[in-house]
Design an enzyme around this catalytic site. Structure first.
Site, PDB file in Angstrom:
ATOM      1  N   LYS A 299       0.844  -1.213   0.000  1.00 58.99           N
ATOM      2  CA  LYS A 299       0.000   0.000   0.000  1.00 58.99           C
ATOM      3  C   LYS A 299       0.868   1.248   0.000  1.00 58.99           C
ATOM      4  O   LYS A 299       2.049   1.210   0.381  1.00 58.99           O
ATOM      5  CB  LYS A 299      -0.923   0.025   1.223  1.00 58.99           C
ATOM      6  CG  LYS A 299      -0.243  -0.002   2.601  1.00 58.99           C
ATOM      7  CD  LYS A 299       0.208   1.340   3.146  1.00 58.99           C
ATOM      8  CE  LYS A 299       0.868   1.216   4.520  1.00 58.99           C
ATOM      9  NZ  LYS A 299       1.671   2.385   4.899  1.00 58.99           N
TER      10      LYS A 299
ATOM     11  N   PRO B  64       9.655  -4.763   0.137  1.00 62.45           N
ATOM     12  CA  PRO B  64      10.741  -4.529   1.105  1.00 62.45           C
ATOM     13  C   PRO B  64      10.182  -4.213   2.485  1.00 62.45           C
ATOM     14  O   PRO B  64       9.088  -3.655   2.596  1.00 62.45           O
ATOM     15  CB  PRO B  64      11.484  -3.321   0.514  1.00 62.45           C
ATOM     16  CG  PRO B  64      10.526  -2.658  -0.400  1.00 62.45           C
ATOM     17  CD  PRO B  64       9.580  -3.711  -0.895  1.00 62.45           C
TER      18      PRO B  64
ATOM     19  N   ALA C 181       9.805  -0.252   5.115  1.00 61.41           N
ATOM     20  CA  ALA C 181       9.686   0.653   3.971  1.00 61.41           C
ATOM     21  C   ALA C 181       8.452   1.544   4.075  1.00 61.41           C
ATOM     22  O   ALA C 181       8.335   2.527   3.363  1.00 61.41           O
ATOM     23  CB  ALA C 181       9.619  -0.156   2.677  1.00 61.41           C
TER      24      ALA C 181
ATOM     25  N   GLY D  93       4.006  -4.356   4.075  1.00 61.58           N
ATOM     26  CA  GLY D  93       4.188  -5.753   3.662  1.00 61.58           C
ATOM     27  C   GLY D  93       3.754  -6.773   4.709  1.00 61.58           C
ATOM     28  O   GLY D  93       2.992  -7.694   4.398  1.00 61.58           O
ATOM     29  N   GLY D  94       4.217  -6.607   5.943  1.00 61.19           N
ATOM     30  CA  GLY D  94       3.887  -7.575   7.003  1.00 61.19           C
ATOM     31  C   GLY D  94       2.388  -7.607   7.276  1.00 61.19           C
ATOM     32  O   GLY D  94       1.791  -8.672   7.455  1.00 61.19           O
ATOM     33  N   SER D  95       1.758  -6.427   7.281  1.00 64.72           N
ATOM     34  CA  SER D  95       0.316  -6.340   7.538  1.00 64.72           C
ATOM     35  C   SER D  95      -0.477  -6.961   6.396  1.00 64.72           C
ATOM     36  O   SER D  95      -1.501  -7.616   6.611  1.00 64.72           O
ATOM     37  CB  SER D  95      -0.114  -4.882   7.693  1.00 64.72           C
ATOM     38  OG  SER D  95       0.585  -4.281   8.747  1.00 64.72           O
TER      39      SER D  95
ATOM     40  N   ASP E 102      -2.442  -1.624  10.246  1.00 62.44           N
ATOM     41  CA  ASP E 102      -2.772  -1.566   8.817  1.00 62.44           C
ATOM     42  C   ASP E 102      -3.528  -2.806   8.328  1.00 62.44           C
ATOM     43  O   ASP E 102      -3.977  -2.835   7.182  1.00 62.44           O
ATOM     44  CB  ASP E 102      -1.488  -1.427   7.979  1.00 62.44           C
ATOM     45  CG  ASP E 102      -0.856  -0.050   8.124  1.00 62.44           C
ATOM     46  OD1 ASP E 102      -1.563   0.900   8.514  1.00 62.44           O
ATOM     47  OD2 ASP E 102       0.355   0.070   7.841  1.00 62.44           O
TER      48      ASP E 102
HETATM   49  O1  C5P Z   1       0.277  -1.528  14.639  1.00 62.27           O
HETATM   50  P1  C5P Z   1       1.651  -1.540  14.085  1.00 62.27           P
HETATM   51  O2  C5P Z   1       2.395  -2.809  14.365  1.00 62.27           O
HETATM   52  O3  C5P Z   1       1.731  -1.108  12.676  1.00 62.27           O
HETATM   53  O4  C5P Z   1       2.415  -0.403  14.900  1.00 62.27           O
HETATM   54  C1  C5P Z   1       3.803  -0.366  15.057  1.00 62.27           C
HETATM   55  C2  C5P Z   1       4.122   0.758  16.033  1.00 62.27           C
HETATM   56  O5  C5P Z   1       3.780   2.028  15.464  1.00 62.27           O
HETATM   57  C3  C5P Z   1       3.322   0.699  17.330  1.00 62.27           C
HETATM   58  O6  C5P Z   1       3.977  -0.083  18.279  1.00 62.27           O
HETATM   59  C4  C5P Z   1       3.246   2.163  17.739  1.00 62.27           C
HETATM   60  O7  C5P Z   1       4.441   2.534  18.386  1.00 62.27           O
HETATM   61  C5  C5P Z   1       3.197   2.906  16.414  1.00 62.27           C
HETATM   62  N1  C5P Z   1       1.816   3.246  16.010  1.00 62.27           N
HETATM   63  C6  C5P Z   1       1.159   4.286  16.662  1.00 62.27           C
HETATM   64  N2  C5P Z   1      -0.125   4.621  16.295  1.00 62.27           N
HETATM   65  C7  C5P Z   1      -0.737   3.963  15.288  1.00 62.27           C
HETATM   66  C8  C5P Z   1      -0.080   2.921  14.602  1.00 62.27           C
HETATM   67  C9  C5P Z   1       1.198   2.575  14.989  1.00 62.27           C
HETATM   68  O8  C5P Z   1       1.708   4.905  17.571  1.00 62.27           O
HETATM   69  N3  C5P Z   1      -1.987   4.309  14.940  1.00 62.27           N
END
Ligand code: C5P
Length: 302
Positions: A14, A97, A100, A104-106, A139
């Protein structure tokens, strides 16, 4: 072979056309508004019934293949919610990648949830898959739907927007990656405000207005990302890549999500291909285009 024994799906990346960060909650997570868009760059996930347990085989040996991997966690969560015995092997062919900002992981996690659901005759609705996905990564709910989507909350509020016409893209992934947690933390430090931003002045709202009106020409001028500033301060080359893309004819260039990749929008595939050949010095370069997964034949039952 039984019809539901094996499923192969593309897990698309995305870009965020907009990313407004509204404020931070007590647990450190941020409320955001974003217009997100699926693009053609993709991993390939195959899910098949296997021996007891969950086994993940990943083509990229730098990526963990245990519960640190979101695809693995998706498989565990699906089995926990449905009570289905975990007896699966997942193979993951990585092209997107990591670190990035391309999700990708999501996307892998969402593809595993969707594949498991199809494999079991769809016991769960998309809404329930989204709820499970939100517990895996912010995501993941977006990737359950894909296409052109307005996202709110921490990523769990989803509103489908009219699909945008095909945009041709060049994506540059610099050699360094950026941790999403770092990008959000650094934004908090820079902003030094705990005051939530007024929702009525968000760029995401203007973008949604233009997209709903079919005003596609405005799109490149409106792309914006609140997470760019902290990343550019640490890695000024991100701004240089954006400038180079514009010099090479891009109608607009922006960092992808929490970075470090940068995308540029080009007027045609050939313009994108020409520009891509000039950007190799900055890292790995990809050409891609925006897609709407529902219209792709991306799901295959063997
Ligand atoms: O949910 P995800 O694994 O993508 O989030 C990774 C990190 O990004 C979270 O641990 C948090 O520190 C930050 N994050 C955030 N607010 C969001 C999404 C992610 O603070 N809405």
């Amino acid at each position: 072979m039984d019809i539901h024994t094996e499923i192969t799906r593309n897990a698309y990346a995305k870009i965020n056309l907009t990313l407004d960060i509204l404020g931070v909650e007590a647990d450190g997570y941020h409320r955001l508004r974003s217009v997100m868009q699926t693009i053609s760059l993709h991993d390939v996930i195959t899910v098949r019934r296997g021996k007891p347990g969950i086994r993940l085989i990943c083509s990229d040996k730098e990526i963990p293949s245990d519960s640190r991997n979101l695809a693995y966690r998706a498989a565990e969560s699906f089995c926990a919610v449905t009570g289905i015995m975990p007896e699966f092997e997942i193979t993951l062919d990585k092209q997107i990648p990591h670190q990035a900002g391309l999700g990708g992981g999501s996307s892998d996690a969402a593809s595993v949830l969707a594949a498991f659901n199809i494999m079991h005759d769809e016991p769960l609705t998309k809404r329930v898959l989204c709820n499970i996905g939100a517990g895996i990564g912010s995501d993941v709910p977006f990737f359950i739907y894909g296409g052109t989507v307005s996202v709110g909350g921490r990523g769990e509020h989803i509103e489908i927007l009219p699909p945008i016409p095909v945009c041709h893209l060049v994506i540059v992934k610099p050699k360094f990656g950026i941790s999403t947690a770092w990008a959000y933390r650094r934004l908090d430090e820079i902003r030094d405000d705990s005051i939530a931003r007024a929702p009525d002045i968000l760029i995401t709202n203007s973008m949604i207005e233009y997209l709903n009106a079919g005003d596609w020409d405005r799109l490149p001028a409106l792309i914006s990302n609140d997470l760019e500033q902290p990343s550019i301060e640490k890695h000024p080359v991100i701004a240089e890549i954006k400038r180079q893309m514009v010099n090479l004819g891009s109608k607009g260039a922006l960092m992808c999500g929490s970075g470090s990749a940068v995308f540029g929008i080009f007027g045609s595939e050939s313009e994108a291909v020409n520009a891509s050949s000039e950007l190799n010095e900055y890292g790995d370069v990809y050409t891609a285009y925006t897609i709407h997964p529902d219209t792709e034949t991306d799901s295959e039952l063997i």
